[in-house]
Design a protein around this motif. Structure first.
Motif, PDB file in Angstrom:
ATOM      1  N   SER A 139       0.903  -0.805   0.150  1.00 26.99           N
ATOM      2  CA  SER A 139      -0.204  -0.164   0.050  1.00 26.99           C
ATOM      3  C   SER A 139       0.935   0.889   0.249  1.00 26.99           C
ATOM      4  N   TYR A 175       0.539  -7.667   0.177  1.00 24.18           N
ATOM      5  CA  TYR A 175      -0.292  -9.059  -0.315  1.00 24.18           C
ATOM      6  C   TYR A 175       1.004  -9.599  -1.410  1.00 24.18           C
ATOM      7  N   SER A 234      -6.482  -0.273   0.892  1.00 23.02           N
ATOM      8  CA  SER A 234      -5.182  -1.608   1.153  1.00 23.02           C
ATOM      9  C   SER A 234      -4.741  -2.821  -0.495  1.00 23.02           C
ATOM     10  N   SER A 236      -4.686  -5.775  -2.258  1.00 21.68           N
ATOM     11  CA  SER A 236      -4.969  -7.362  -2.503  1.00 21.68           C
ATOM     12  C   SER A 236      -4.346  -8.151  -3.519  1.00 21.68           C
ATOM     13  N   ALA A 237      -4.829  -8.910  -4.102  1.00 24.36           N
ATOM     14  CA  ALA A 237      -4.510  -9.882  -5.287  1.00 24.36           C
ATOM     15  C   ALA A 237      -5.192  -9.533  -6.084  1.00 24.36           C
ATOM     16  N   THR A 238      -6.080  -8.698  -5.773  1.00 27.84           N
ATOM     17  CA  THR A 238      -6.582  -7.384  -7.527  1.00 27.84           C
ATOM     18  C   THR A 238      -6.406  -6.128  -7.268  1.00 27.84           C
ATOM     19  N   SER A 271       0.102  -2.297   4.627  1.00 30.03           N
ATOM     20  CA  SER A 271      -0.726  -3.355   3.958  1.00 30.03           C
ATOM     21  C   SER A 271       0.365  -3.697   2.465  1.00 30.03           C
TER      22      SER A 271
END
Length: 124
Positions: free
Chosen positions: A52, A59, A104, A106-108, A57
């Motif tokens: 982030s 991932y 945050s 994420s995998a997206t 954050s």
């Protein structure tokens, strides 16, 4: 506009380490989440890891969890990817990406800007 330049790729034996860097231009680097992707020959580009805007954050893809570490230095407009315990299957062109978001990660994660890539080759 953000311009990204990756460096640090190379040839390493299995079990070895490399550290990739991605230097970003512009004065708003801290407003961007950053990510690393990779593309192996004959395969689609895949997500590796993201961090982030403030670094709070992160991932990781399951395939690199526990071996790779992402970090960033907003004073240097740079994001790093420390890769340890490298495997031949980590061989790929690694791309840095920036996304204008303060959410945050994420995998997206999807990049708005991309670097040109740096080759990582892991020999067995």
């Amino acid at each position: 506009q953000v311009q990204l330049v990756e460096s640090g790729g190379g040839l390493v034996q299995a079990g070895g380490s490399l550290r990739l860097s991605c230097a970003a231009s512009g004065r708003t680097f801290s407003s961007y989440a950053m990510g690393w992707f990779r593309q192996a020959p004959g395969k689609e580009r895949e997500f590796v890891v993201a961090i982030s805007w403030g670094g709070g954050s992160t991932y990781y893809a399951d395939s690199v969890k526990g071996r790779f570490t992402i970090s960033r230095d907003n004073t240097k407009n740079t994001v790093y990817l420390q890769m340890n315990s490298l495997k031949p299957e980590d061989t790929a062109v690694y791309y840095c990406a920036a996304a204008y978001t303060r959410r945050s990660v994420s995998a997206t994660f999807v990049g708005d800007y991309w670097g040109q890539g740096t080759q990582v080759t892991v020999s067995s």
